[in-house]
Write an enzyme that holds these catalytic residues in place. Sequence first.
Site, PDB file in Angstrom:
ATOM      1  CG  HIS A  34      -4.994  10.213   0.667  1.00  0.00           C
ATOM      2  ND1 HIS A  34      -3.255   9.774   0.254  1.00  0.00           N
ATOM      3  CD2 HIS A  34      -4.709   9.303   2.430  1.00  0.00           C
ATOM      4  CE1 HIS A  34      -2.491   9.502   1.253  1.00  0.00           C
ATOM      5  NE2 HIS A  34      -3.316   9.266   2.647  1.00  0.00           N
ATOM      6  CE1 TYR A  89       1.364   8.296   3.286  1.00  0.00           C
ATOM      7  CE2 TYR A  89       1.671   6.237   1.969  1.00  0.00           C
ATOM      8  CZ  TYR A  89       0.550   6.708   2.865  1.00  0.00           C
ATOM      9  OH  TYR A  89      -0.726   6.334   3.141  1.00  0.00           O
ATOM     10  CG  ASP A 126      -1.620   1.050   1.488  1.00  0.00           C
ATOM     11  OD1 ASP A 126      -2.657   1.182   0.789  1.00  0.00           O
ATOM     12  OD2 ASP A 126      -1.156   1.573   1.724  1.00  0.00           O
ATOM     13  CE  LYS A 154      -3.642   4.547   1.134  1.00  0.00           C
ATOM     14  NZ  LYS A 154      -2.321   4.210   1.450  1.00  0.00           N
TER      15      LYS A 154
END
Length: 285
Positions: A114, A56, A51, A81
Site C-alpha cells: 500500500h 479501509y 478496489d 492492499k
Amino acid sequence: MAFAKVLQRPAVALSNGLQIPVLGLGTSHDGGFSHDAVVYALTECGMRHIDTAKRYGCEEKLGKAIRESGIPRSDLWLTNKLWPGDYGYKAARKACVESCSRVGVEYFDLYMMHWPEALNPGCSNREVRAETWRALEELYKEGVCRAIGVSNFLVRHLEQLKEDCSVVPHVNQVEYHPFQQPNELINYCRQEGIVFEGYSPLAKGQVLRDPTVLQIAEKHKRTPAQICIRWSIQNGVVTIPKSVKKERILENCQVFDFQLDDSDMAALGGLHDGRHVTWDPTNLE
C-alpha cells in the site's frame, strides 16, 4: 436477480497476460463504503472491478455485497492492499490469507503493497520492502494472488525493488488527476512493463470546479467528473473513482460513448500544478 448488461469495456493487459478492467470502483474508510452502492455498481452498472484495502476496514462488508450481487467470482477483478503494519515476510503472508478469509474469496486478482514506507523499527524501508515483496512473489506463484503490485511507489522505490527481487510489479497505483500528472513515473512504468493505475481521479472534488474542466464539460454536454475520468482512460490509465452514491457511480461509468478531442486532452494536460490531495511519498526513501 436480473443483472445489468455488461458493456464491452476496455481492459489493459498486464505483463503476465491478465486483463485488468480500465475502470473500477474504489472503496475507502471514513464512510467510503456502501453496501447498496457496491451491489448497484455490480448489478445495475455492469462494474466488474472493485478496489479495496485492509486499511479501509470494509473487507467483510465488501464480501457480503459481492455475494449478494450474485456475480460469479470468476467475472470479477478484486484488488486488495497490504498495510505497512503487516510488512515483513511472515506478516505479509498471514495478512493476505486473512484478508482473503474476510472477503470470503480464495484469491485476489491483484494484491499490492500500500505504501513505500515501512513501520518496522530498526530496518531500512528498502530492506523491509524487499522482504515483503518476496512474500508477495510467493503468494503470486502459489496462485493466492493472480497479480502483485505496489501503490504510491516512485521511480527510486521501483528501481530498488527491481534490483532486490525477481518479479517486477504488475501494477503501480498512484494518485492521478489533471492537477497531479507524474509523467516521469508513468513513462518509467510503461518502459518497465508496469501498468499505471490512478486513484483520486477527481482530486477529491477539487478538479470539478476548474474552469477548463467546466468548459470542456459544457462542450461535450457531459459532467466535469465524466470529463476527468474520460481523460484518464484516454491516457491509458486504469482509473478507480470512489463514490457511495448510486447516481454518481452510474455517472462515472458512462464514459465509454464519447471521445475527448486532442485539444481537450492538451488543455487538461496543461492543468498539472503538482498538488497532492492525499498521501505524498516524495520524501520517502
